[in-house]
Design a protein around this motif. Structure first.
Motif, PDB file in Angstrom:
ATOM      1  N   GLN A 108     -62.954  98.543  79.606  1.00 55.26           N
ATOM      2  CA  GLN A 108     -62.490  98.818  78.246  1.00 55.26           C
ATOM      3  C   GLN A 108     -62.812 100.246  77.828  1.00 55.26           C
ATOM      4  O   GLN A 108     -62.000 100.910  77.169  1.00 55.26           O
ATOM      5  N   ALA A 109     -63.983 100.750  78.224  1.00 50.94           N
ATOM      6  CA  ALA A 109     -64.345 102.130  77.899  1.00 50.94           C
ATOM      7  C   ALA A 109     -63.427 103.117  78.626  1.00 50.94           C
ATOM      8  O   ALA A 109     -62.974 104.103  78.037  1.00 50.94           O
ATOM      9  N   GLU A 110     -63.141 102.851  79.895  1.00 52.85           N
ATOM     10  CA  GLU A 110     -62.238 103.720  80.663  1.00 52.85           C
ATOM     11  C   GLU A 110     -60.823 103.665  80.094  1.00 52.85           C
ATOM     12  O   GLU A 110     -60.127 104.678  80.042  1.00 52.85           O
ATOM     13  N   PHE A 111     -60.399 102.478  79.677  1.00 55.80           N
ATOM     14  CA  PHE A 111     -59.075 102.321  79.081  1.00 55.80           C
ATOM     15  C   PHE A 111     -58.973 103.132  77.789  1.00 55.80           C
ATOM     16  O   PHE A 111     -57.979 103.848  77.555  1.00 55.80           O
ATOM     17  N   ALA A 112     -59.997 103.057  76.931  1.00 54.71           N
ATOM     18  CA  ALA A 112     -60.001 103.815  75.677  1.00 54.71           C
ATOM     19  C   ALA A 112     -60.019 105.319  75.941  1.00 54.71           C
ATOM     20  O   ALA A 112     -59.300 106.088  75.290  1.00 54.71           O
ATOM     21  N   ASN A 113     -60.814 105.749  76.915  1.00 50.85           N
ATOM     22  CA  ASN A 113     -60.891 107.164  77.278  1.00 50.85           C
ATOM     23  C   ASN A 113     -59.548 107.654  77.810  1.00 50.85           C
ATOM     24  O   ASN A 113     -59.080 108.736  77.449  1.00 50.85           O
ATOM     25  N   ASN A 114     -58.917 106.850  78.651  1.00 50.80           N
ATOM     26  CA  ASN A 114     -57.616 107.212  79.201  1.00 50.80           C
ATOM     27  C   ASN A 114     -56.566 107.298  78.086  1.00 50.80           C
ATOM     28  O   ASN A 114     -55.728 108.203  78.081  1.00 50.80           O
ATOM     29  N   THR A 115     -56.606 106.379  77.136  1.00 56.07           N
ATOM     30  CA  THR A 115     -55.673 106.398  76.014  1.00 56.07           C
ATOM     31  C   THR A 115     -55.871 107.652  75.162  1.00 56.07           C
ATOM     32  O   THR A 115     -54.896 108.284  74.732  1.00 56.07           O
ATOM     33  N   LEU A 116     -57.106 108.035  74.945  1.00 54.99           N
ATOM     34  CA  LEU A 116     -57.411 109.242  74.179  1.00 54.99           C
ATOM     35  C   LEU A 116     -56.825 110.477  74.863  1.00 54.99           C
ATOM     36  O   LEU A 116     -56.193 111.319  74.219  1.00 54.99           O
ATOM     37  N   HIS A 117     -56.996 110.584  76.178  1.00 59.33           N
ATOM     38  CA  HIS A 117     -56.453 111.719  76.919  1.00 59.33           C
ATOM     39  C   HIS A 117     -54.921 111.685  76.956  1.00 59.33           C
ATOM     40  O   HIS A 117     -54.274 112.734  76.911  1.00 59.33           O
ATOM     41  N   PHE A 118     -54.342 110.496  77.035  1.00 55.71           N
ATOM     42  CA  PHE A 118     -52.890 110.362  77.002  1.00 55.71           C
ATOM     43  C   PHE A 118     -52.349 110.887  75.678  1.00 55.71           C
ATOM     44  O   PHE A 118     -51.369 111.645  75.637  1.00 55.71           O
ATOM     45  N   MET A 119     -52.972 110.482  74.587  1.00 58.28           N
ATOM     46  CA  MET A 119     -52.526 110.926  73.262  1.00 58.28           C
ATOM     47  C   MET A 119     -52.714 112.434  73.093  1.00 58.28           C
ATOM     48  O   MET A 119     -51.889 113.097  72.446  1.00 58.28           O
ATOM     49  N   ALA A 120     -53.773 113.005  73.671  1.00 59.10           N
ATOM     50  CA  ALA A 120     -53.971 114.455  73.589  1.00 59.10           C
ATOM     51  C   ALA A 120     -52.845 115.189  74.311  1.00 59.10           C
ATOM     52  O   ALA A 120     -52.315 116.179  73.795  1.00 59.10           O
ATOM     53  N   SER A 121     -52.464 114.717  75.478  1.00 64.73           N
ATOM     54  CA  SER A 121     -51.351 115.337  76.195  1.00 64.73           C
ATOM     55  C   SER A 121     -50.052 115.198  75.414  1.00 64.73           C
ATOM     56  O   SER A 121     -49.232 116.127  75.393  1.00 64.73           O
ATOM     57  N   MET A 122     -49.855 114.052  74.771  1.00 63.11           N
ATOM     58  CA  MET A 122     -48.659 113.870  73.951  1.00 63.11           C
ATOM     59  C   MET A 122     -48.634 114.864  72.792  1.00 63.11           C
ATOM     60  O   MET A 122     -47.590 115.434  72.479  1.00 63.11           O
ATOM     61  N   ARG A 123     -49.782 115.103  72.170  1.00 61.87           N
ATOM     62  CA  ARG A 123     -49.837 116.062  71.066  1.00 61.87           C
ATOM     63  C   ARG A 123     -49.579 117.491  71.551  1.00 61.87           C
ATOM     64  O   ARG A 123     -48.912 118.267  70.878  1.00 61.87           O
ATOM     65  N   PHE A 124     -50.110 117.827  72.730  1.00 53.44           N
ATOM     66  CA  PHE A 124     -49.835 119.157  73.288  1.00 53.44           C
ATOM     67  C   PHE A 124     -48.339 119.318  73.558  1.00 53.44           C
ATOM     68  O   PHE A 124     -47.757 120.359  73.248  1.00 53.44           O
ATOM     69  N   LEU A 125     -47.734 118.300  74.137  1.00 51.42           N
ATOM     70  CA  LEU A 125     -46.292 118.366  74.395  1.00 51.42           C
ATOM     71  C   LEU A 125     -45.493 118.444  73.097  1.00 51.42           C
ATOM     72  O   LEU A 125     -44.501 119.180  73.018  1.00 51.42           O
ATOM     73  N   ASP A 126     -45.910 117.704  72.088  1.00 50.06           N
ATOM     74  CA  ASP A 126     -45.240 117.756  70.798  1.00 50.06           C
ATOM     75  C   ASP A 126     -45.299 119.172  70.233  1.00 50.06           C
ATOM     76  O   ASP A 126     -44.302 119.701  69.738  1.00 50.06           O
ATOM     77  N   GLY A 127     -46.443 119.804  70.329  1.00 46.45           N
ATOM     78  CA  GLY A 127     -46.582 121.175  69.860  1.00 46.45           C
ATOM     79  C   GLY A 127     -45.719 122.149  70.648  1.00 46.45           C
ATOM     80  O   GLY A 127     -45.114 123.068  70.083  1.00 46.45           O
TER      81      GLY A 127
END
Length: 134
Positions: free
Chosen positions: A103-122
């Motif tokens: 669950q911790a790895e899943f949450a960490n992976n989701t956080l990094h996924f969302m960060a990449s999405m925000r970079f791409l959005d920018g």
């Protein structure tokens, strides 16, 4: 002047693809937490991303040396970079899934996924601003 998407977007498209694959692997681990003899797997994200960016193949990945060989996409090559996770506490039924770790790895992976999405959005917003000339 031509602008290529590869140069404009950087590593984020490749990172998103690997993060999505890792999400599937971690979800599979969580779903099989009670399955006897199930072995938890994970992706070494840094090594997989480096291999993806260099365009090189993983050491265990098969290569098509003839035109009639099965393509890499249909051969399931995405599972080649999977590694087994070492359990913190061994289970009597042989299952190596630790729910809290997964669950911790899943949450960490989701956080990094969302960060990449925000970079791409920018990046896309910046490209749209440049195209419109604002």
């Amino acid at each position: 002047m031509k602008i290529g998407f590869d140069a404009a977007l950087g590593i984020h498209p490749a990172a998103l693809m690997l993060r999505a694959r890792r999400t599937e692997v971690l979800a599979n681990n969580i779903a099989n937490a009670d399955t006897p003899n199930f072995k938890a797997r994970d992706i070494d994200f840094k090594a997989a991303l480096a291999a993806e960016l260099q365009g090189s193949e993983s050491p265990g990945r098969l290569r098509a040396t003839h035109a009639r060989h099965i393509s890499e996409a249909s051969a399931g090559a995405a599972g080649d970079e999977l590694m087994y996770r070492n359990p913190l506490l061994p289970s009597l039924d042989g299952n190596t899934v630790d729910g809290h770790v997964e669950q911790a790895e899943f949450a960490n992976n989701t956080l990094h996924f969302m960060a990449s999405m925000r970079f791409l959005d920018g990046k896309f917003k910046g490209l749209m601003t440049a195209i419109k000339g604002e």
